[in-house]
Design a protein around this motif. Structure first.
Motif, short mmCIF file in Angstrom:
data_model
loop_
_atom_site.label_atom_id
_atom_site.label_comp_id
_atom_site.label_asym_id
_atom_site.label_seq_id
_atom_site.Cartn_x
_atom_site.Cartn_y
_atom_site.Cartn_z
N LEU A 189 -81.85 62.65 37.17
CA LEU A 189 -82.92 62.22 37.97
C LEU A 189 -82.38 60.70 38.50
CD1 LEU A 189 -86.13 62.76 36.14
CD2 LEU A 189 -85.06 64.05 38.10
N SER A 191 -83.27 57.52 41.32
CA SER A 191 -84.67 56.88 41.76
C SER A 191 -85.57 57.72 42.81
CB SER A 191 -84.27 55.50 42.36
OG SER A 191 -83.57 54.61 41.06
N LYS A 215 -87.51 60.41 41.10
CA LYS A 215 -88.35 59.95 40.17
C LYS A 215 -89.52 59.50 41.28
CE LYS A 215 -85.69 58.27 36.59
NZ LYS A 215 -84.95 57.36 35.76
#
Length: 85
Positions: free
Chosen positions: A77, A79, A82
């Protein structure tokens, strides 16, 4: 007794679209099992894009309906990922 060191789901699941389908299948199985324990109705959808109008499933408990959308990322993942979650 120690817990055996096994590979993670992230390491085991395929990275392409078949991985996303497998991820959805696993989540559906978990939610179906949980629905029996927690006494809610679980309805999952599937169309060509893998969901129905952006919703992969609905949890119905009494008068409340909760739309569920699964997110599968075949890489670690970032940023940006997310934020999209």
């Amino acid at each position: 007794m120690p817990i055996p060191n096994v590979s993670t789901l992230y390491e085991r699941i395929h990275k392409g679209s078949e991985g996303g389908q497998e991820f959805s299948r696993i989540l559906n199985l978990l939610l179906i099992a949980e629905s029996g324990l927690q006494k809610f109705r679980f309805v999952n959808f599937f169309d060509a894009s893998g969901d129905y109008k952006g919703v992969d499933a609905i949890i119905i408990q009494g008068e409340e309906e909760i739309g569920v959308q699964y997110k599968f990322f075949p890489i670690l993942l970032s940023s940006e990922h997310k934020r999209s979650i």
